[in-house]
Write an enzyme that holds these catalytic residues in place. Structure first.
Site, PDB file in Angstrom:
ATOM      1  N   ILE A 132       0.871  -1.183   0.000  1.00 22.67           N
ATOM      2  CA  ILE A 132       0.000   0.000   0.000  1.00 22.67           C
ATOM      3  C   ILE A 132       0.905   1.229   0.000  1.00 22.67           C
ATOM      4  O   ILE A 132       1.825   1.335   0.816  1.00 22.67           O
ATOM      5  CB  ILE A 132      -1.010  -0.001   1.167  1.00 22.67           C
ATOM      6  CG1 ILE A 132      -1.921   1.230   1.066  1.00 22.67           C
ATOM      7  CG2 ILE A 132      -0.335  -0.061   2.535  1.00 22.67           C
ATOM      8  CD1 ILE A 132      -3.232   1.096   1.823  1.00 22.67           C
ATOM      9  N   ALA A 133       0.662   2.130  -0.940  1.00 19.38           N
ATOM     10  CA  ALA A 133       1.563   3.271  -1.117  1.00 19.38           C
ATOM     11  C   ALA A 133       0.834   4.574  -0.823  1.00 19.38           C
ATOM     12  O   ALA A 133       0.094   5.091  -1.663  1.00 19.38           O
ATOM     13  CB  ALA A 133       2.121   3.264  -2.536  1.00 19.38           C
ATOM     14  N   ALA A 139       5.002  13.934   1.972  1.00 15.35           N
ATOM     15  CA  ALA A 139       3.724  13.690   2.666  1.00 15.35           C
ATOM     16  C   ALA A 139       3.756  12.379   3.439  1.00 15.35           C
ATOM     17  O   ALA A 139       3.772  11.306   2.843  1.00 15.35           O
ATOM     18  CB  ALA A 139       2.579  13.661   1.652  1.00 15.35           C
ATOM     19  N   PHE A 165       9.209   4.818   1.237  1.00 13.87           N
ATOM     20  CA  PHE A 165       8.993   3.977   2.443  1.00 13.87           C
ATOM     21  C   PHE A 165       7.942   2.890   2.213  1.00 13.87           C
ATOM     22  O   PHE A 165       7.204   2.553   3.137  1.00 13.87           O
ATOM     23  CB  PHE A 165       8.508   4.809   3.630  1.00 13.87           C
ATOM     24  CG  PHE A 165       9.533   5.688   4.285  1.00 13.87           C
ATOM     25  CD1 PHE A 165      10.782   5.195   4.629  1.00 13.87           C
ATOM     26  CD2 PHE A 165       9.248   7.007   4.596  1.00 13.87           C
ATOM     27  CE1 PHE A 165      11.712   6.004   5.257  1.00 13.87           C
ATOM     28  CE2 PHE A 165      10.168   7.829   5.217  1.00 13.87           C
ATOM     29  CZ  PHE A 165      11.410   7.328   5.545  1.00 13.87           C
ATOM     30  N   ILE A 166       7.806   2.378   0.995  1.00 13.33           N
ATOM     31  CA  ILE A 166       6.726   1.425   0.735  1.00 13.33           C
ATOM     32  C   ILE A 166       7.174  -0.014   1.020  1.00 13.33           C
ATOM     33  O   ILE A 166       8.027  -0.566   0.323  1.00 13.33           O
ATOM     34  CB  ILE A 166       6.201   1.577  -0.720  1.00 13.33           C
ATOM     35  CG1 ILE A 166       5.823   3.045  -0.987  1.00 13.33           C
ATOM     36  CG2 ILE A 166       5.017   0.639  -0.971  1.00 13.33           C
ATOM     37  CD1 ILE A 166       4.887   3.691   0.028  1.00 13.33           C
ATOM     38  N   PRO A 254      -6.793   2.588  11.793  1.00 14.84           N
ATOM     39  CA  PRO A 254      -6.806   2.160  13.202  1.00 14.84           C
ATOM     40  C   PRO A 254      -6.407   0.688  13.372  1.00 14.84           C
ATOM     41  O   PRO A 254      -5.717   0.327  14.330  1.00 14.84           O
ATOM     42  CB  PRO A 254      -8.252   2.405  13.635  1.00 14.84           C
ATOM     43  CG  PRO A 254      -8.704   3.521  12.746  1.00 14.84           C
ATOM     44  CD  PRO A 254      -8.039   3.278  11.423  1.00 14.84           C
ATOM     45  N   GLU A 256      -4.349  -0.894  11.509  1.00 11.83           N
ATOM     46  CA  GLU A 256      -2.890  -0.939  11.308  1.00 11.83           C
ATOM     47  C   GLU A 256      -2.179  -0.542  12.609  1.00 11.83           C
ATOM     48  O   GLU A 256      -1.176  -1.143  12.991  1.00 11.83           O
ATOM     49  CB  GLU A 256      -2.504   0.000  10.155  1.00 11.83           C
ATOM     50  CG  GLU A 256      -1.025  -0.056   9.837  1.00 11.83           C
ATOM     51  CD  GLU A 256      -0.633   0.605   8.514  1.00 11.83           C
ATOM     52  OE1 GLU A 256      -1.535   0.941   7.719  1.00 11.83           O
ATOM     53  OE2 GLU A 256       0.566   0.776   8.296  1.00 11.83           O
ATOM     54  N   ARG A 282      24.653 -18.025  30.908  1.00 12.55           N
ATOM     55  CA  ARG A 282      25.983 -17.409  30.907  1.00 12.55           C
ATOM     56  C   ARG A 282      26.564 -17.412  32.325  1.00 12.55           C
ATOM     57  O   ARG A 282      25.916 -16.961  33.277  1.00 12.55           O
ATOM     58  CB  ARG A 282      25.844 -15.968  30.413  1.00 12.55           C
ATOM     59  CG  ARG A 282      27.075 -15.150  30.502  1.00 12.55           C
ATOM     60  CD  ARG A 282      28.036 -15.497  29.414  1.00 12.55           C
ATOM     61  NE  ARG A 282      29.218 -14.649  29.487  1.00 12.55           N
ATOM     62  CZ  ARG A 282      30.337 -14.924  28.845  1.00 12.55           C
ATOM     63  NH1 ARG A 282      30.434 -16.008  28.100  1.00 12.55           N
ATOM     64  NH2 ARG A 282      31.364 -14.108  28.945  1.00 12.55           N
ATOM     65  N   GLN A 293      23.517  -9.999  42.012  1.00  8.81           N
ATOM     66  CA  GLN A 293      22.487  -9.122  42.581  1.00  8.81           C
ATOM     67  C   GLN A 293      22.055  -8.031  41.593  1.00  8.81           C
ATOM     68  O   GLN A 293      20.871  -7.728  41.461  1.00  8.81           O
ATOM     69  CB  GLN A 293      23.032  -8.476  43.862  1.00  8.81           C
ATOM     70  CG  GLN A 293      21.955  -7.760  44.648  1.00  8.81           C
ATOM     71  CD  GLN A 293      22.526  -7.011  45.832  1.00  8.81           C
ATOM     72  OE1 GLN A 293      23.706  -6.669  45.852  1.00  8.81           O
ATOM     73  NE2 GLN A 293      21.702  -6.771  46.823  1.00  8.81           N
TER      74      GLN A 293
HETATM   75  C1  LIG Z   1       9.727   0.590   8.180  1.00  8.78           C
HETATM   76  C2  LIG Z   1       8.715   1.474   7.551  1.00  8.78           C
HETATM   77  C3  LIG Z   1       7.745   0.951   6.708  1.00  8.78           C
HETATM   78  C4  LIG Z   1       6.810   1.778   6.117  1.00  8.78           C
HETATM   79  N1  LIG Z   1       5.892   1.233   5.257  1.00  8.78           N
HETATM   80  C5  LIG Z   1       5.027   2.045   4.618  1.00  8.78           C
HETATM   81  C6  LIG Z   1       4.127   1.521   3.650  1.00  8.78           C
HETATM   82  O1  LIG Z   1       4.081   0.305   3.391  1.00  8.78           O
HETATM   83  N2  LIG Z   1       3.311   2.376   3.005  1.00  8.78           N
HETATM   84  C7  LIG Z   1       3.314   3.724   3.244  1.00  8.78           C
HETATM   85  O2  LIG Z   1       2.552   4.422   2.625  1.00  8.78           O
HETATM   86  N3  LIG Z   1       4.155   4.251   4.159  1.00  8.78           N
HETATM   87  C8  LIG Z   1       5.007   3.446   4.847  1.00  8.78           C
HETATM   88  N4  LIG Z   1       5.877   3.970   5.760  1.00  8.78           N
HETATM   89  C9  LIG Z   1       5.888   5.408   5.990  1.00  8.78           C
HETATM   90  C10 LIG Z   1       5.165   5.822   7.247  1.00  8.78           C
HETATM   91  O3  LIG Z   1       3.795   5.652   7.098  1.00  8.78           O
HETATM   92  C11 LIG Z   1       5.571   7.278   7.490  1.00  8.78           C
HETATM   93  O4  LIG Z   1       6.931   7.245   7.889  1.00  8.78           O
HETATM   94  C12 LIG Z   1       4.702   7.913   8.521  1.00  8.78           C
HETATM   95  O5  LIG Z   1       3.431   8.166   7.991  1.00  8.78           O
HETATM   96  C13 LIG Z   1       5.305   9.234   9.032  1.00  8.78           C
HETATM   97  O6  LIG Z   1       5.579  10.074   7.956  1.00  8.78           O
HETATM   98  P1  LIG Z   1       7.015  10.769   7.794  1.00  8.78           P
HETATM   99  O7  LIG Z   1       8.060   9.732   7.944  1.00  8.78           O
HETATM  100  O8  LIG Z   1       6.976  11.575   6.562  1.00  8.78           O
HETATM  101  O9  LIG Z   1       7.146  11.689   9.068  1.00  8.78           O
HETATM  102  P2  LIG Z   1       6.600  13.175   9.236  1.00  8.78           P
HETATM  103  O10 LIG Z   1       5.167  13.254   8.887  1.00  8.78           O
HETATM  104  O11 LIG Z   1       7.557  14.099   8.532  1.00  8.78           O
HETATM  105  O12 LIG Z   1       6.788  13.340  10.783  1.00  8.78           O
HETATM  106  C14 LIG Z   1       8.069  13.587  11.382  1.00  8.78           C
HETATM  107  C15 LIG Z   1       7.882  13.759  12.866  1.00  8.78           C
HETATM  108  O13 LIG Z   1       6.996  14.855  13.113  1.00  8.78           O
HETATM  109  C16 LIG Z   1       5.931  14.441  13.953  1.00  8.78           C
HETATM  110  N5  LIG Z   1       4.678  15.130  13.575  1.00  8.78           N
HETATM  111  C17 LIG Z   1       4.076  15.116  12.359  1.00  8.78           C
HETATM  112  N6  LIG Z   1       2.929  15.797  12.424  1.00  8.78           N
HETATM  113  C18 LIG Z   1       2.787  16.236  13.679  1.00  8.78           C
HETATM  114  C19 LIG Z   1       1.779  16.982  14.359  1.00  8.78           C
HETATM  115  N7  LIG Z   1       0.682  17.391  13.733  1.00  8.78           N
HETATM  116  N8  LIG Z   1       1.975  17.245  15.667  1.00  8.78           N
HETATM  117  C20 LIG Z   1       3.069  16.819  16.312  1.00  8.78           C
HETATM  118  N9  LIG Z   1       4.046  16.092  15.727  1.00  8.78           N
HETATM  119  C21 LIG Z   1       3.910  15.799  14.430  1.00  8.78           C
HETATM  120  C22 LIG Z   1       5.796  12.953  13.716  1.00  8.78           C
HETATM  121  O14 LIG Z   1       5.238  12.291  14.827  1.00  8.78           O
HETATM  122  C23 LIG Z   1       7.244  12.543  13.536  1.00  8.78           C
HETATM  123  O15 LIG Z   1       7.876  12.359  14.774  1.00  8.78           O
HETATM  124  C24 LIG Z   1       6.821   3.165   6.390  1.00  8.78           C
HETATM  125  C25 LIG Z   1       7.772   3.703   7.253  1.00  8.78           C
HETATM  126  C26 LIG Z   1       8.719   2.875   7.822  1.00  8.78           C
HETATM  127  C27 LIG Z   1       9.727   3.488   8.737  1.00  8.78           C
END
Ligand SMILES: Cc1cc2nc3c(=O)[nH]c(=O)nc-3n(C[C@H](O)[C@H](O)[C@H](O)COP(=O)(O)OP(=O)(O)OC[C@H]3O[C@@H](n4cnc5c(N)ncnc54)[C@H](O)[C@@H]3O)c2cc1C
Length: 305
Positions: A132-133, A139, A165-166, A254, A256, A282, A293
């Site tokens: 799912i992308a 974004a 990150f897909i 939710p 997920e 060990r 302890q």
């Molecule tokens: C191992 C892995 C697998 C993944 N698999 C998928 C996948 O299959 N499909 C897919 O679509 N995506 C996938 N993702 C992406 C994942 O869904 C995103 O990383 C996630 O949605 C967060 O987006 P971002 O990394 O752009 O962080 P950002 O949105 O840039 O957030 C960065 C930081 O800011 C904080 N932040 C953001 N908004 C707010 C707010 N309003 N208030 C306070 N803090 C905030 C966040 O909590 C985070 O700490 C994957 C990510 C990883 C690491």
């Protein structure tokens, strides 16, 4: 049956002999078919396709997909068992839960009858690996900001944009791609289009990018995906109606998050189990390190405070 080292009562739903039998079978699959290969999978950054087929043959794919579409006709408890056993056996990086309990439910819940017939049986057999992308370079949490577009052109959509990150990104044959079908409408302009990669691969417009390096889940192929005028049949719009994508995501995300919680508990159980085994085995200065302890201090953190 594994005994949880967490020392908390078993949840009411989990006290079921049928589920224990299922857990044993699932655990055996992970132990025999997967565990010996995990180091190689981590090194390769990907899980081989054969294991998806084997999981399908064992009935592990589509555990909660209705039987009429080739699934096992179970429910979320069966998915939870698969998650529990996968973590317990240390099979990180195999995207079976994403495929089973995150992606298949979108098709089961929102797919047209034709879409369900077309994809679900192959999802259950392992002939189709799914992804799912949603996320894009610009974004993540703020999904409404996605920029990938799908413009209607006759019987097709023409897709432009990129994702990152897909999970299962290098392997996926079917990608549930989140796009803006109407960029002027914000969340109401978002739709999910199911991209069959076989139809677009090698034709220039669709490209899989890097398999990304991560701090964990090294066997998972978490990837970039690029779309440049990629044509997908309009019939592959999930549910057949534009603008429903954001609602579909909000209804399914939710589950997920619930899954991530279950995975976290499973990892904690394994980490405690491994640690206790290690410190009991060990020896140093004539005794096991378990018996020192200071190894015992963290046993009563609440009383100590
Ligand atoms: C191992 C892995 C697998 C993944 N698999 C998928 C996948 O299959 N499909 C897919 O679509 N995506 C996938 N993702 C992406 C994942 O869904 C995103 O990383 C996630 O949605 C967060 O987006 P971002 O990394 O752009 O962080 P950002 O949105 O840039 O957030 C960065 C930081 O800011 C904080 N932040 C953001 N908004 C707010 C707010 N309003 N208030 C306070 N803090 C905030 C966040 O909590 C985070 O700490 C994957 C990510 C990883 C690491």
């Amino acid at each position: 049956m594994h005994e949880s080292p967490l020392n908390v009562p078993k949840a009411a739903w989990r006290q079921d002999e049928e589920l224990d039998i299922f857990a044993d079978a699932v655990g055996q699959f992970f132990e025999k078919e997967c565990a010996p290969h995990v180091p190689a999978w981590r090194k390769a950054g990907i899980v081989p396709r054969e294991i998806w087929k084997k999981a399908g043959e064992m009935g592990l794919l589509g555990a909660s997909v209705p039987e009429e579409y080739g699934g096992a006709g179970g429910d979320f408890r069966h998915e939870a068992i698969i998650i529990e056993q996968q973590q317990w056996k240390g099979i990180d990086g195999f995207g079976i839960t994403l495929h089973n309990a995150i992606i298949a439910p979108y098709i089961t819940a929102y797919g047209t009858e034709e879409q369900k017939q077309r994809w679900l049986p192959k999802i259950c057999s392992g002939d189709l690996v799914t992804a799912i992308a949603m996320t894009e370079p610009g974004a993540g949490s703020d999904l409404q900001g996605m920029k990938t577009t799908a413009k209607r052109d006759g019987d097709h959509y023409v897709i432009n944009g990129s994702k990152t990150f897909i999970s299962n990104g290098q392997t996926a044959d079917l990608i549930l791609l989140c796009v803006k079908t109407d960029p002027t409408k914000g969340a109401k302009g978002i739709s999910i289009i199911c991209v069959e990669t076989e139809a677009v691969e090698g034709k220039g417009g669709f490209r899989r990018g890097r398999n990304l390096d991560k701090v964990g889940q090294h066997a998972a192929d978490t990837s970039e995906l690029f779309f440049d005028d990629v044509r997908v049949p309009a019939a592959h719009l999930l549910g057949g109606e534009e603008g429903k994508g954001f609602i579909q995501l909000m209804q399914k995300l939710p589950q997920e998050r619930h899954i991530i919680g279950l995975q976290g508990v499973g990892m904690i159980e394994r980490a405690i189990h491994e640690t206790v085994n290690y410190v009991k085995g060990r020896k140093a200065f004539g005794q096991t390190i378990f018996d020192f302890q200071n190894t015992r201090f963290p046993e009563h953190p609440v009383q100590a405070r």
